[in-house]
Design a protein around this motif. Structure first.
Motif, PDB file in Angstrom:
ATOM      1  N   TYR A  55       0.826  -1.208   0.000  1.00 15.82           N
ATOM      2  CA  TYR A  55       0.000   0.000   0.000  1.00 15.82           C
ATOM      3  C   TYR A  55       0.864   1.264   0.000  1.00 15.82           C
TER       4      TYR A  55
ATOM      5  N   SER B  51       1.164   4.170  -2.807  1.00 17.58           N
ATOM      6  CA  SER B  51       0.734   5.524  -2.459  1.00 17.58           C
ATOM      7  C   SER B  51       1.844   6.560  -2.573  1.00 17.58           C
TER       8      SER B  51
ATOM      9  N   SER C  51       0.185   7.209   4.684  1.00 14.64           N
ATOM     10  CA  SER C  51      -0.076   5.772   4.649  1.00 14.64           C
ATOM     11  C   SER C  51       1.001   4.950   5.358  1.00 14.64           C
TER      12      SER C  51
END
Length: 176
Positions: free
Chosen positions: A124, A128, A144
Protein backbone atom coordinates in the motif's frame (compact mmCIF):
# COMPACT_ATOMS: atom_id res chain seq x y z
CA UNK A 1 2.16 3.73 39.28
CA UNK A 2 -0.58 4.01 36.71
CA UNK A 3 0.40 3.84 33.05
CA UNK A 4 -2.23 6.44 32.19
CA UNK A 5 -1.08 9.11 34.63
CA UNK A 6 2.20 11.00 34.42
CA UNK A 7 4.70 10.01 37.06
CA UNK A 8 8.38 10.73 37.49
CA UNK A 9 10.42 7.65 38.16
CA UNK A 10 13.44 7.95 40.42
CA UNK A 11 16.25 5.43 40.72
CA UNK A 12 17.78 4.61 44.12
CA UNK A 13 20.28 7.46 43.73
CA UNK A 14 17.50 10.01 43.27
CA UNK A 15 18.09 10.52 39.54
CA UNK A 16 15.14 11.18 37.28
CA UNK A 17 14.34 8.28 34.97
CA UNK A 18 12.01 9.90 32.50
CA UNK A 19 13.32 7.66 29.71
CA UNK A 20 11.72 4.61 31.32
CA UNK A 21 8.35 6.35 31.33
CA UNK A 22 8.75 7.47 27.72
CA UNK A 23 9.74 4.01 26.49
CA UNK A 24 6.97 2.31 28.44
CA UNK A 25 4.34 4.69 27.03
CA UNK A 26 5.86 5.60 23.65
CA UNK A 27 2.82 4.68 21.56
CA UNK A 28 0.44 6.50 23.88
CA UNK A 29 2.64 9.61 23.87
CA UNK A 30 2.96 9.71 20.07
CA UNK A 31 -0.80 9.19 19.62
CA UNK A 32 -1.50 11.92 22.20
CA UNK A 33 0.84 14.33 20.43
CA UNK A 34 -0.80 13.60 17.08
CA UNK A 35 -4.35 14.06 18.35
CA UNK A 36 -3.32 17.22 20.23
CA UNK A 37 -1.75 18.61 17.07
CA UNK A 38 -4.91 17.75 15.15
CA UNK A 39 -7.07 19.54 17.69
CA UNK A 40 -4.86 22.63 17.74
CA UNK A 41 -4.90 22.89 13.94
CA UNK A 42 -8.69 22.50 13.74
CA UNK A 43 -9.29 25.06 16.50
CA UNK A 44 -6.93 27.57 14.86
CA UNK A 45 -8.65 27.10 11.53
CA UNK A 46 -12.12 27.52 13.06
CA UNK A 47 -11.03 30.74 14.80
CA UNK A 48 -9.44 32.03 11.58
CA UNK A 49 -12.62 31.32 9.60
CA UNK A 50 -14.84 32.88 12.25
CA UNK A 51 -12.75 36.00 12.87
CA UNK A 52 -11.03 36.62 9.54
CA UNK A 53 -13.52 34.92 7.24
CA UNK A 54 -10.72 32.85 5.71
CA UNK A 55 -9.02 29.75 6.98
CA UNK A 56 -5.54 28.40 6.51
CA UNK A 57 -5.77 26.17 3.46
CA UNK A 58 -3.32 23.45 4.45
CA UNK A 59 -4.56 22.88 8.02
CA UNK A 60 -7.34 20.49 7.01
CA UNK A 61 -4.93 18.24 5.11
CA UNK A 62 -2.31 18.26 7.87
CA UNK A 63 -4.94 17.73 10.58
CA UNK A 64 -6.36 14.77 8.68
CA UNK A 65 -2.90 13.22 8.32
CA UNK A 66 -2.15 13.79 11.99
CA UNK A 67 -5.48 12.22 12.94
CA UNK A 68 -4.71 9.14 10.81
CA UNK A 69 -1.36 8.78 12.58
CA UNK A 70 -3.03 9.10 15.98
CA UNK A 71 -5.52 6.35 15.11
CA UNK A 72 -2.94 3.82 13.91
CA UNK A 73 -0.36 4.55 16.62
CA UNK A 74 -3.20 4.43 19.16
CA UNK A 75 -4.16 1.00 17.78
CA UNK A 76 -0.67 -0.24 18.67
CA UNK A 77 -1.04 1.16 22.19
CA UNK A 78 -4.37 -0.60 22.67
CA UNK A 79 -2.99 -3.85 21.22
CA UNK A 80 0.06 -3.65 23.50
CA UNK A 81 -2.27 -3.55 26.51
CA UNK A 82 -4.52 -6.26 25.02
CA UNK A 83 -7.35 -3.78 25.00
CA UNK A 84 -8.99 -4.67 21.69
CA UNK A 85 -12.47 -6.10 21.91
CA UNK A 86 -12.66 -9.87 22.22
CA UNK A 87 -15.45 -12.28 22.99
CA UNK A 88 -14.31 -14.91 25.46
CA UNK A 89 -17.74 -16.19 26.51
CA UNK A 90 -17.27 -19.52 24.68
CA UNK A 91 -13.61 -19.89 25.71
CA UNK A 92 -14.55 -19.64 29.40
CA UNK A 93 -16.71 -22.77 29.00
CA UNK A 94 -13.55 -24.87 28.50
CA UNK A 95 -11.25 -26.14 31.27
CA UNK A 96 -8.25 -23.94 32.16
CA UNK A 97 -5.76 -26.11 30.25
CA UNK A 98 -7.82 -25.85 27.08
CA UNK A 99 -8.21 -22.08 27.60
CA UNK A 100 -4.40 -21.84 27.57
CA UNK A 101 -4.24 -23.76 24.26
CA UNK A 102 -6.89 -21.48 22.77
CA UNK A 103 -5.01 -18.39 23.98
CA UNK A 104 -1.76 -19.59 22.38
CA UNK A 105 -3.55 -20.51 19.14
CA UNK A 106 -5.26 -17.10 19.07
CA UNK A 107 -1.96 -15.28 19.61
CA UNK A 108 -0.26 -17.33 16.87
CA UNK A 109 -3.16 -16.58 14.52
CA UNK A 110 -2.90 -12.86 15.34
CA UNK A 111 0.87 -12.99 14.74
CA UNK A 112 0.28 -14.42 11.27
CA UNK A 113 -2.58 -12.03 10.51
CA UNK A 114 -0.69 -8.93 11.67
CA UNK A 115 2.39 -10.03 9.73
CA UNK A 116 0.31 -10.47 6.59
CA UNK A 117 -1.34 -7.09 7.12
CA UNK A 118 2.16 -5.62 7.50
CA UNK A 119 3.08 -7.12 4.13
CA UNK A 120 -0.06 -5.63 2.56
CA UNK A 121 0.78 -2.29 4.19
CA UNK A 122 4.19 -2.34 2.48
CA UNK A 123 2.44 -2.79 -0.86
CA UNK A 124 0.00 0.00 0.00
CA UNK A 125 2.79 2.43 0.90
CA UNK A 126 4.65 1.56 -2.29
CA UNK A 127 1.53 2.32 -4.35
CA UNK A 128 0.73 5.52 -2.46
CA UNK A 129 4.17 7.12 -2.74
CA UNK A 130 3.42 8.42 -6.25
CA UNK A 131 0.03 9.84 -5.25
CA UNK A 132 0.36 13.45 -4.13
CA UNK A 133 -1.84 15.19 -1.58
CA UNK A 134 -4.16 17.79 -3.15
CA UNK A 135 -3.11 20.91 -1.21
CA UNK A 136 0.49 20.44 -0.13
CA UNK A 137 1.51 18.26 -3.05
CA UNK A 138 3.55 15.85 -0.93
CA UNK A 139 3.54 12.08 -1.25
CA UNK A 140 0.60 10.28 0.36
CA UNK A 141 3.14 7.78 1.64
CA UNK A 142 3.78 10.13 4.59
CA UNK A 143 0.26 9.39 5.77
CA UNK A 144 -0.08 5.77 4.65
CA UNK A 145 3.18 4.83 6.39
CA UNK A 146 1.16 5.01 9.61
CA UNK A 147 -0.63 1.82 8.53
CA UNK A 148 2.72 0.09 7.99
CA UNK A 149 4.08 1.24 11.36
CA UNK A 150 0.86 0.05 12.99
CA UNK A 151 1.04 -3.48 11.66
CA UNK A 152 4.80 -3.77 12.24
CA UNK A 153 4.21 -2.75 15.86
CA UNK A 154 1.29 -5.10 16.28
CA UNK A 155 3.29 -7.95 14.72
CA UNK A 156 6.15 -7.35 17.16
CA UNK A 157 3.76 -7.31 20.11
CA UNK A 158 2.08 -10.46 18.75
CA UNK A 159 5.46 -12.22 18.67
CA UNK A 160 6.06 -11.06 22.24
CA UNK A 161 2.64 -12.38 23.33
CA UNK A 162 3.32 -15.78 21.75
CA UNK A 163 6.69 -15.88 23.51
CA UNK A 164 5.01 -14.96 26.81
CA UNK A 165 2.35 -17.64 26.26
CA UNK A 166 4.95 -20.33 25.64
CA UNK A 167 7.86 -19.35 27.89
CA UNK A 168 6.72 -16.54 30.20
CA UNK A 169 5.79 -16.85 33.84
CA UNK A 170 2.15 -17.07 34.73
CA UNK A 171 0.70 -14.03 36.50
CA UNK A 172 0.21 -16.01 39.72
CA UNK A 173 3.90 -17.05 39.72
CA UNK A 174 5.05 -13.49 39.01
CA UNK A 175 3.08 -12.11 41.98
CA UNK A 176 4.49 -14.67 44.45
Amino acid sequence: ASSTAFYFYYNRFGGLILGKFILKNLEELIAALCISFTTILVVINVIMRYILNSGIVWTEEVATGSFVWSVFIGAIAVYKNRGHVGVDMVVKLFPASMQKVIAVATDILLLILNGFMGYLAVLYVMMSKTKMTPVLGVSSAYISTSVLICFIGMTLYSAYFVYQDLFGKKEEEAKA
